[in-house]
Design an enzyme around this catalytic site. Structure first.
Site, PDB file in Angstrom:
ATOM      1  N   SER A 528       0.791  -1.182   0.108  1.00  0.00           N
ATOM      2  CA  SER A 528      -0.004   0.136  -0.096  1.00  0.00           C
ATOM      3  C   SER A 528       0.789   1.403  -0.019  1.00  0.00           C
ATOM      4  O   SER A 528       1.922   1.258   0.533  1.00  0.00           O
ATOM      5  CB  SER A 528      -0.891   0.044   1.010  1.00  0.00           C
ATOM      6  OG  SER A 528      -1.438   1.491   1.495  1.00  0.00           O
ATOM      7  N   TYR A 541      -3.417  -0.117   9.907  1.00  0.00           N
ATOM      8  CA  TYR A 541      -3.153  -0.416   8.609  1.00  0.00           C
ATOM      9  C   TYR A 541      -1.735  -0.105   7.877  1.00  0.00           C
ATOM     10  O   TYR A 541      -1.083  -0.926   7.426  1.00  0.00           O
ATOM     11  CB  TYR A 541      -4.295   0.338   7.622  1.00  0.00           C
ATOM     12  CG  TYR A 541      -4.348  -0.075   6.276  1.00  0.00           C
ATOM     13  CD1 TYR A 541      -4.579  -1.360   5.842  1.00  0.00           C
ATOM     14  CD2 TYR A 541      -3.871   0.887   5.343  1.00  0.00           C
ATOM     15  CE1 TYR A 541      -4.616  -1.747   4.499  1.00  0.00           C
ATOM     16  CE2 TYR A 541      -3.689   0.422   3.767  1.00  0.00           C
ATOM     17  CZ  TYR A 541      -4.058  -0.818   3.727  1.00  0.00           C
ATOM     18  OH  TYR A 541      -4.050  -1.130   2.238  1.00  0.00           O
TER      19      TYR A 541
END
Length: 644
Positions: A528, A541
């Protein structure tokens, strides 16, 4: 020939589908059928013509495109057979085509031309070949089916069989010709014929039913395929299978797929005598490789073309390999794709039943090895095999995609499938098995946080496919935003468990199989943008993706010695996933004072990043585009100022 050509073709399609739908009669492109009609030649003249099934098409799915229209007179110039060579045979069939753009006709078109009847149907019915593959098959066929079915000695499909049928038919007295319902070719199958399509079909099905009834009476049980169940290998057994697949692939010069079945308690000795009909040779080979008696380098020494034979240098992949391999407790079938290997499994299950039944009727005596070899290496048969070669870049490769039922994982799986790979998808969704409708797709419901479930699933992949070449890590969660002062420890642990800890388990399980990949292992991790540019409220996250990136970098360092490439992609703002509902998009866009379209393209390139874009990049990482790259981190975010 008065019946309209279209009507005859419609009836031919109907009876062909009926024949093809019965797997005890026709398997995977086997069998053929024809109808004689009046047609218009390219010069506008009316000619007698033959609709015959095209080579390799499947009778079960027959439609108008499954049949080739041939000039009957041209075909009959080759009868009786007078030494027609392979190239002459090809040119003759090409000249006979009334539509030059049509597919290649069945190599048995000459048999259909040799018989005078309007409709001719042919199958390799298990029950019929069971009778013929006995010490005195001709006598047994006559005993069981009676005088209205005549027997023809085995001859190779093509000019030889066409000539044999022509000569046999013309040797019969006129009255006998009126009474005959069909011809049984020893070690090969059944032809029935009639001027009525439905009657030809009924004659065919009746003959098979009589043969099946006789066999059941003699054996005390019906003639049915012997079902072989999927194994549940241990790690050691899975590694052995992967090593075998690597050796097979090296011999082929291309990765292959290996599908295994458990075979304890099954008598496999009959398989060594050859296939129940030479027509199955492309799927089961002339005999299995028995690992208890020989190793792969020695297989086929007495059979394969020797150096100097003209076709030696151009043999297709499958002609250089055993297609069936017998291990201590497994039967493994080889294919260029999973679809091919599964076809081999099907045929082996039918072959085992038929061969065992023939043995019980006096002994299994299939066509000789010489007959099988003659057919397998006959140039038209090799061309038939080459015509099905899959030239896609990832053909024969086996990929595992985690999180494959939706979003980016699904897009990655779609790209890999489109490139020819066999793809195994893991997901917690119950619908993962139906995510794609393809024989190259295997969907497994796996909770990646369950280490034991992961291990069982990895070993199952090896049992079903032979090994593993590609890993795509796409499973992950994006938890609800929480600032550090209100961070829920349970949410933190769950995020780390799914996004990082599960990948540690996956890496440990797949590494031995990636190291044995015949095309060198490839790993692509979907990380990500947050690993480099975290956002407020996304501590769990962002931290998990940073840890995942570091874990993958270490894997790249450690696994390079095994030729395994490990690369990462870093997507951002991929809004066509289930996470981003229209309501959430509208809320986030409003937060930034933007329209939804502006919000979706808030990057330097002002472009929307879609799951399919990530899938294409991942596919490039998995093929040979990045063959000399490992440890790379590639953003796919439209250009993010904080990352750049």
């Amino acid at each position: 020939m008065a019946e309209a050509s279209a009507d005859a073709l419609t009836k031919l399609i109907e009876v062909s589908r009926t024949l093809g739908s019965d797997r005890s009669l026709v398997l995977h492109g086997g069998g053929n059928s024809s109808a004689k009609v009046s047609a218009e030649s390219p010069t506008g003249h009316s000619v007698d013509a033959l609709y015959v099934k095209s080579s390799g098409s499947d009778m079960r799915d027959a439609d108008r495109t499954s049949f080739v229209l041939l000039d009957l007179a041209t075909l009959r110039t080759a009868l009786p057979y007078s030494g027609l060579g392979p190239e002459q045979f090809r040119l003759m069939q090409q000249r006979a085509r009334l539509d030059s753009g049509a597919a290649s006709p069945s190599v048995e078109a000459l048999v259909h031309a040799a018989l005078p009847h309007k409709f001719v149907l042919h199958s390799h019915a298990d029950a019929i070949v069971t009778l013929t593959n006995t010490p005195d098959g001709a006598a047994l066929v006559k005993q069981v089916l009676g005088e209205r079915f005549v027997v023809c000695e085995y001859a190779m499909p093509g000019p030889a069989l066409g000539s044999a049928i022509w000569s046999l038919w013309n040797s019969l007295p006129h009255q006998a010709q009126q009474d005959v319902l069909g011809i049984v070719v020893l070690n090969h199958g059944l032809f029935t014929f009639c001027d009525d399509a439905q009657q030809s079909l009924e004659n065919h099905l009746h003959a098979v039913a009589v043969a099946q009834s006789y066999i059941e009476q003699q054996l005390g049980q019906p003639l049915e395929p012997i079902a072989l169940r999927s194994p549940e290998p241990s790690k050691a057994e899975a590694v052995e299978l992967a090593q075998l697949r690597r050796e097979l692939s090296e011999r082929a010069g291309h990765p292959v797929v290996l599908t295994s079945r458990r075979a304890e308690g099954k008598d496999l000795g009959d398989l060594q005598q050859g296939p129940i009909t030479p027509d199955h040779v492309n799927y089961v080979g002339y005999r299995p490789l028995d690992l208890a008696r020989e190793q792969l380098p020695q297989w086929g020494d007495e059979y394969l073309p020797q150096s100097g034979e003209p076709q030696d240098a151009t043999l297709p992949i499958l002609s250089r390999l055993p297609r069936v391999i017998v291990g201590q407790s497994t039967i493994s079938c080889v294919g260029r794709t999973r679809k091919e290997s599964l076809r081999s499994v099907d045929i082996v299950e039918h072959q085992l039943a038929s061969a065992h039944a023939s043995s019980a009727l006096g002994g299994y005596r299939p066509a000789s090895t010489e007959h099988v070899r003659d057919l397998e290496f006959w140039p038209p048969q090799l061309n038939k095999l080459r015509a099905t070669d899959n030239a896609l870049p990832l053909s024969g490769r086996v990929a595992l995609v985690t999180g494959a039922a939706s979003g980016i994982g699904k897009a990655c799986a779609a790209e890999l499938l489109a490139s020819g790979a066999t793809v195994v998808g893991w997901d917690i969704s119950e619908g993962v098995s139906q995510t794609f409708d393809s024989p190259e797709w295997i969907g497994m419901r796996v909770d990646v946080t369950d280490a034991e479930a992961q291990a069982a699933a990895v070993y199952s992949i090896v049992a079903q496919c032979g090994g593993l070449d590609i890993l795509v890590v796409a499973a992950g969660v994006f938890p609800t935003a929480q600032h550090l002062t209100e961070l829920d420890p349970g949410m933190w642990q769950r995020t780390m468990s799914i996004n990082v800890d599960s990948v540690v388990t996956t890496f440990g399980l797949v590494q031995p199989f990636l190291a044995l990949s015949p095309s060198l292992g490839r790993v692509c991790v979907v990380a990500s943008k947050n690993f480099a540019a975290p956002g407020p409220g996304a501590a769990a996250y962002s931290s998990s993706k940073a840890a995942l990136t570091q874990l993958s970098r270490v894997a790249a360092l450690e696994w390079a010695q095994d030729g395994i490439r490990v690369n990462m992609v870093h997507p951002d703002a991929v809004f066509d996933t289930a996470l981003w509902t229209p309501e959430l998009l509208a809320k986030r866009a409003d937060h930034y004072g933007m329209t939804v379209d502006e919000y979706k393209t808030r990057n330097l390139l002002h472009t929307e990043v879609r799951s399919a874009d990530v899938g294409r990049l991942v596919r490039a990482m998995a093929d040979d585009t990045f063959i000399a790259t490992t440890g790379a981190q590639v953003p796919i975010d439209g250009g993010n100022e904080r990352v750049i």
